[in-house]
Design an enzyme around this catalytic site. Structure first.
Site, PDB file in Angstrom:
ATOM      1  N   HIS A 103     -47.439 -29.637   0.922  1.00 55.65           N
ATOM      2  CA  HIS A 103     -48.768 -30.032   0.877  1.00 55.65           C
ATOM      3  C   HIS A 103     -49.013 -31.554   1.136  1.00 55.65           C
ATOM      4  O   HIS A 103     -48.606 -32.556   0.574  1.00 55.65           O
ATOM      5  CB  HIS A 103     -49.376 -29.806  -0.764  1.00 55.65           C
ATOM      6  CG  HIS A 103     -50.632 -30.161  -0.943  1.00 55.65           C
ATOM      7  ND1 HIS A 103     -51.817 -29.337  -0.335  1.00 55.65           N
ATOM      8  CD2 HIS A 103     -51.388 -31.105  -1.575  1.00 55.65           C
ATOM      9  CE1 HIS A 103     -53.007 -29.909  -0.651  1.00 55.65           C
ATOM     10  NE2 HIS A 103     -52.606 -31.017  -1.432  1.00 55.65           N
ATOM     11  N   ASP A 156     -52.178 -33.958   1.632  1.00 53.64           N
ATOM     12  CA  ASP A 156     -53.502 -34.158   1.581  1.00 53.64           C
ATOM     13  C   ASP A 156     -53.952 -34.988   2.968  1.00 53.64           C
ATOM     14  O   ASP A 156     -53.557 -35.933   3.383  1.00 53.64           O
ATOM     15  CB  ASP A 156     -53.775 -35.274   0.278  1.00 53.64           C
ATOM     16  CG  ASP A 156     -53.806 -34.431  -0.711  1.00 53.64           C
ATOM     17  OD1 ASP A 156     -54.321 -33.311  -1.072  1.00 53.64           O
ATOM     18  OD2 ASP A 156     -53.191 -35.275  -1.906  1.00 53.64           O
ATOM     19  N   ASP A 166     -54.547 -27.123  -4.551  1.00 56.03           N
ATOM     20  CA  ASP A 166     -54.953 -28.254  -5.080  1.00 56.03           C
ATOM     21  C   ASP A 166     -56.482 -28.729  -4.731  1.00 56.03           C
ATOM     22  O   ASP A 166     -56.689 -29.517  -3.830  1.00 56.03           O
ATOM     23  CB  ASP A 166     -54.211 -29.720  -4.730  1.00 56.03           C
ATOM     24  CG  ASP A 166     -54.190 -30.784  -5.258  1.00 56.03           C
ATOM     25  OD1 ASP A 166     -54.947 -30.901  -6.408  1.00 56.03           O
ATOM     26  OD2 ASP A 166     -54.262 -31.918  -4.864  1.00 56.03           O
TER      27      ASP A 166
END
Length: 1072
Positions: free
Chosen positions: A261, A263, A373
């Protein structure tokens, strides 16, 4: 006589004996860990070059490198240090595995022969680069590598804590740079011993299998002499014997997927994310090359496009491994967007742009929505997903709920319109597993759908700031493939996981409505300028698309600005021009920055740490620039479309008043006059069309409705009255009365004051920009106004207003104009705030003379109800919620609606409607919300239901003002409407050109939705020359059975409650 080891063992001593045998801290002079690396050599040469820019490799390697050494410090934060590393591999190492060992507190990327080959991050457990698995006689002994080190850590550079604002002066250090022989057999033994320790500790003293694991590990220590590799196979055989003891057929299966992941921006700027992607994905690529069974999943089309532009060879390899099934694109969206704040149309565009990218670049659409998320999930997402070809959804964020534990991990989610998708939350409550036994056991024991689902996702790899999986993680998972006492582990893909879940879906439960995250509710309000930019730019793009579509039908010479609109919606890369070297005088080189200075806009800003405001100052500043660019370019495109609508050249004569909403509007509009002044006019404009401001028919005769009266009493109070509503304010600006004139019904609670500003202490437990805690409600402090500050502004007629000043605190002040227009059913509160606070929270409250156990809030393409009481913990956890343009509190036959033009945080407790205005968090951006703010909210009392009273169109009108655009020469003499609808329950949300052009024809896309919550047949009337009308999905794919008869300029569309429907209109070519 031989000594026999005692059969009885002490648990703790046996456990700690094994722990010390593999420890990186204790007894490394004689334990197994100390033998992981053998012979070592310092690098032959080390030189460095420091720059504030993120340079392309081909520019960086030609700079002036200076001698460097281990221990050197470099920086500051966000700079880059390039190292040139000269290596000489000893001849004696032939036949050995050779690594470059590298450790620093910055994020590194190894370049070899001009290509990125390996990410190096100490935090991500990637501290060595494999030069060769086995040094051969023909392999080169002299090598030159480059290591690009970013001056930030995996999670940014927070000063003191992770989410603190970045330390701009932080320096970084190179702590290790050497060649070493790597002992792969030692590594495998370490993996086995650590797993056995994990099994022993994870299963506990009451489990037979736990003791078997501990005793096996202890015996391995007995037979393994770290100085004698010939003893290793015996120890390895003991481990293999344990791990090969299989479990039964009923074992829970973990579908292990490599994951990283990243961001798109958070505690680091957008620019750094580009390099994070390269560092992470090239490392995953190396794992794919060396492990044919390794599968890596990757979401976010935006990041893939960045890599395609900046690292084309890496991207080509990713495409190759996608064909092999090892690199698996997932998600279907442009970025992993916020699930609450983007409009319904913006959410559709996330999928439209994302799915188009995945189809074009990888040959297929994604079947899973991947959003691990984000801070909540709109009840309209299931319908949007299904309309974009997606029936499966993976996330895990609801595991962060502060109050209530969500009751499922695998279930069906039913949206607002009844659409259903299969949802899976990894029961391990993480998307960044390490592949250890504790995580596997937690995944099984934590699963809340035992007996209903026997398969779970296990996402492994460092995440948030990138990093991704390691070989060690993969070795662990492979070793535990089928071991008694543990769940079965299968290296898998999202498709395999969901196929297994779908094969046994008969017993799954269904969750209806929104998936509300009971945390991070401050993100509805933090960084108000970003929220305002989001709302305004969604409106601008809506208007540009509509006017450009209509211009296509009026002018054969007009070109729809498809490329410009794509740029404004999403990133569209253009390589940068060469720019002068800003930091060295040693050469006259010009450098090409890795990151282009533009082209990353609305969909990018809707990433879940940007539009929410939970980002550092650098990111917020970039986001504001993106919005400014959309405003600037959008207004230019609006004017261009207006000129084409009138099919002429610009001239000074007239104005075109444009209505971009699907209903007729009569409103007061400020029209420009020569010299820069403005005059008020009452204008009537047909639905989705225009009227000429200069036309005599536009300037209405005295209207039948009452003009606005403004009266100031001797005590300083002011009354505004337009015959529809009557507003009374006390001398401090509070609302003392709001009366619906026709019925005489009072909307403000007896003895209460409306428009009451209130200040709260706002100190969360940790997540400063993210969280508002329930206890903030205990600190409520009304802001007291000063009598005598209320004054009359506009004196009546078409518009009446009063204004006042309010000192919020010694550091912050507010001014507000309360405005009432002729014929308008709501009163507006135009507000300007100078805000300079720390950990304070500003709201405005309206106590209503209404009693209802629930309030209604607008969401994407519809609305839903939430309780106004705290009966249960689920009710109480929603003390702060999100809304879009309106919220409403109604009882039978009467209600009060609170509208806004750029706010999202709200609440309704008891009879008090509250709108959240401003926060003042100090992390991760210490400057968040500081400074000047301008916004408008409005109050609308109504008889009957909010649907019948027109609250929805009123909120649209507040957010989509009439446009006064320059007309070419004399403005058209007559008004014109492109579309109108027969039912007030249906909203025509979007008119745009289709993504795929039809040869010799213009094809438009119309997106409509049912807004009242009802079954309805709606006739769409259009003045456009329609050749064909057909239903399509949200990806604009024709419905084979969706042909719609078109007669007498009408077509009929049938809706169920909150249904979103899209149409393709093929138009006849315009005449010249």
């Amino acid at each position: 006589m031989a000594v026999v080891a005692p059969a009885l063992k002490h648990w703790r001593t046996a456990l700690e004996r094994v722990e010390k045998f593999v420890s990186p801290l204790y007894f490394t002079d004689c334990n197994l860990r100390g033998r992981l690396f053998g012979d070592r050599r310092p690098v032959a040469g080390l030189a460095s070059f420091l720059t504030p820019e993120r340079l392309r490799y081909q520019d960086a390697v030609h700079q002036d490198f200076r001698p460097a050494q281990v221990g050197d410090r470099f920086g500051p934060t966000w700079w880059t240090c390039w190292f040139r590393v000269e290596l000489i591999i000893p001849e004696a190492w032939v036949g050995q595995e050779v690594h470059l060992c590298w450790e620093s507190d910055g994020e590194g990327l190894v370049w070899r022969d001009g290509q990125p080959v390996q990410g190096l991050t100490t935090e991500g457990e990637k501290t060595s680069y494999v030069l060769t698995n086995r040094l051969g006689g023909e392999d080169p002994r002299n090598l030159t590598l480059y290591v690009e080190v970013a001056c930030n850590g995996l999670l940014g550079a927070g000063k003191g804590t992770m989410i603190a604002p970045p330390d701009p002066e932080k320096m970084f250090q190179l702590s290790r740079a050497e060649l070493a022989v790597f002992h792969r057999d030692v590594h495998q033994l370490l993996v086995d011993l650590e797993l056995l320790l994990d099994v022993a500790k994870g299963l506990g003293k009451d489990n037979q299998r736990s003791f078997q694991a501990l005793y096996t590990a202890n015996q391995m220590v007995n037979v393994c002499d770290p100085t004698r590799p010939e003893t290793f196979p015996v120890a390895q055989a003991l481990a293999s014997q344990f791990f090969s003891q299989c479990g039964g057929d009923s074992q829970h299966t973990l579908h292990a997927m490599g994951h990283c992941h990243i961001d798109t921006a958070w505690l680091w700027p957008f620019k750094e994310t580009v390099r994070k992607c390269a560092r992470s994905w090239v490392t995953a690529l190396k794992l794919m090359e060396q492990n044919a069974d390794f599968i890596f999943v990757c979401s976010q089309a935006q990041q893939l496009e960045w890599v395609k532009s900046c690292y084309p060879s890496l991207y080509a390899q990713l495409q190759e491994f996608a064909c092999r099934g090892q690199f698996v694109p997932v998600g279907g969206t442009w970025v992993e967007m916020d699930g609450n704040l983007p409009s319904g149309e913006a959410m559709v565009r996330q999928f439209l742009q994302g799915q188009s990218f995945f189809l074009q670049e990888f040959g297929k659409l994604c079947s899973e929505f991947w959003l691990p998320d984000t801070f909540g999930y709109s009840a309209q997402l299931p319908q949007i997903m299904r309309g974009c070809g997606i029936t499966r959804f993976l996330t895990q964020k609801l595991s962060w709920n502060l109050v209530n534990s969500f009751p499922h991990h695998t279930f069906f989610w039913e949206g607002l319109d009844g659409s259903r998708v299969l949802v899976h939350f990894p029961p391990g409550d993480s998307y960044g597993m390490q592949g250890n036994v504790e995580e596997m056991l937690k995944t099984v024991t934590n699963n809340r759908d035992k007996g209903r689902a026997n398969h779970s996702a296990f996402l492994y790899g460092f995440g948030d700031g990138g990093g991704g999986p390691t070989q060690t993680m993969l070795d662990r998972l492979r070793r535990l493939g089928n071991t008694d006492g543990l769940p079965r582990v299968q290296l898998s893909s999202p498709g395999q996981l969901f196929k297994a879940l779908e094969s046994d879906q008969g017993q799954l439960c269904t969750w209806v409505g929104e998936l509300f995250l009971e945390l991070h509710n401050g993100t509805y309000t933090t960084h108000a300028q970003i929220k305002k930019g989001n709302r305004e730019c969604e409106r601008i793009l809506h208007d540009v698309e509509l006017l450009s579509s209509l211009a296509l039908t009026r002018s054969a010479h007009f070109l729809y600005p498809a490329a410009q609109l794509q740029h404004l919606w999403r990133s569209a890369w253009h390589l940068p021009l060469l720019t002068p070297d800003p930091f060295t005088t040693a050469t006259a080189n010009t450098l090409s920055p890795l990151w282009p200075p533009r082209h990353r806009l609305l969909l990018l800003n809707q990433f879940h740490d940007v539009v929410t405001g939970s980002c550092i100052q650098l990111v917020a500043e970039d986001a504001i620039k993106h919005y400014e660019e959309i405003r600037s370019h959008g207004n230019t495109l609006l004017n261009t479309a207006a000129r084409a609508l009138c099919a002429g050249e610009p001239g000074p004569e007239g104005l075109l008043v444009v209505n971009t909403l699907p209903w007729k509007r009569t409103e007061v509009l400020a029209l420009p006059k020569p010299g820069g002044s403005q005059s008020l006019a009452l204008v009537t404009v047909p639905s989705m069309g225009y009227a000429p401001a200069a036309s005599p028919t536009l300037l209405q005769p005295p209207p039948p409705q009452q003009p606005v009266f403004v009266v100031q009493e001797t005590d300083g109070s002011v009354t505004l009255d337009n015959g529809i509503i009557r507003v009374k304010m006390d001398p401090t600006g509070h609302l003392t009365s709001l009366v619906l004139v026709a019925s005489g019904r009072e909307a403000i609670a007896e003895g209460a004051l409306g428009n009451q500003f209130v200040l709260f202490d706002d100190i969360p437990l940790y997540w400063d920009a993210w969280d508002i805690m329930d206890y903030h409600l205990e600190t409520r402090k009304p802001v007291l106004g000063q009598a005598g500050t209320l004054a009359v502004g506009t004196e009546g007629g078409l518009r009446g207003s009063a204004w006042f000043l309010l000192q919020i605190s010694p550091n912050s002040r507010l001014s507000q104009e309360v405005v009432l227009d002729i014929g308008c059913p709501y009163v507006r509160f135009h507000t300007e705030v100078h805000w300079h606070e720390a950990h304070k929270f500003l709201k405005v409250e309206f106590p209503a003379r209404v009693r209802s156990p629930q309030a209604t809030y607008e969401i994407q393409f519809g609305h839903l109800q939430r309780p106004t009481h705290y009966n249960t913990s689920w009710d109480w956890a929603r003390f702060e919620v999100w809304t879009h343009r309106w919220m409403d509190l109604s009882e039978h036959s009467f209600g009060l609606a609170l509208l806004n033009d750029c706010k999202y945080g709200a609440s309704a407790r008891g009879n008090v409607l509250s709108l959240s205005l401003l926060r003042a968090p100090k992390a991760p951006d210490a400057t968040a919300d500081m400074g000047y703010h301008e916004f408008t909210y409005a109050l609308m009392p109504h008889e009957g239901s909010f649907q019948d009273a027109g609250v929805i169109p009123a909120a649209y009108s507040l957010n989509f003002p009439l446009l006064a655009l320059p007309a070419p020469g004399p403005a058209p003499a007559t008004a014109w409407s492109a579309f109108s609808l027969s039912s007030p329950a249906v909203v025509l949300e979007t008119v745009k050109q289709a993504e795929t052009a039809t040869q010799n024809c213009t094809t438009l896309v119309l997106r409509l939705y049912e807004a009242h919550g009802s079954h309805v047949d709606c006739w769409v009337h259009t003045s456009l020359p329609v050749q064909e009308a057909v239903l399509c999905d949200l990806l604009e794919r024709r419905d084979p059975a969706g042909h719609l008869p078109f007669r007498d300029s009408h077509l009929k569309v049938t809706f169920s409650p909150f249904q979103v429907r899209s149409l393709l209109l093929v138009l006849q070519p315009p005449s010249n």
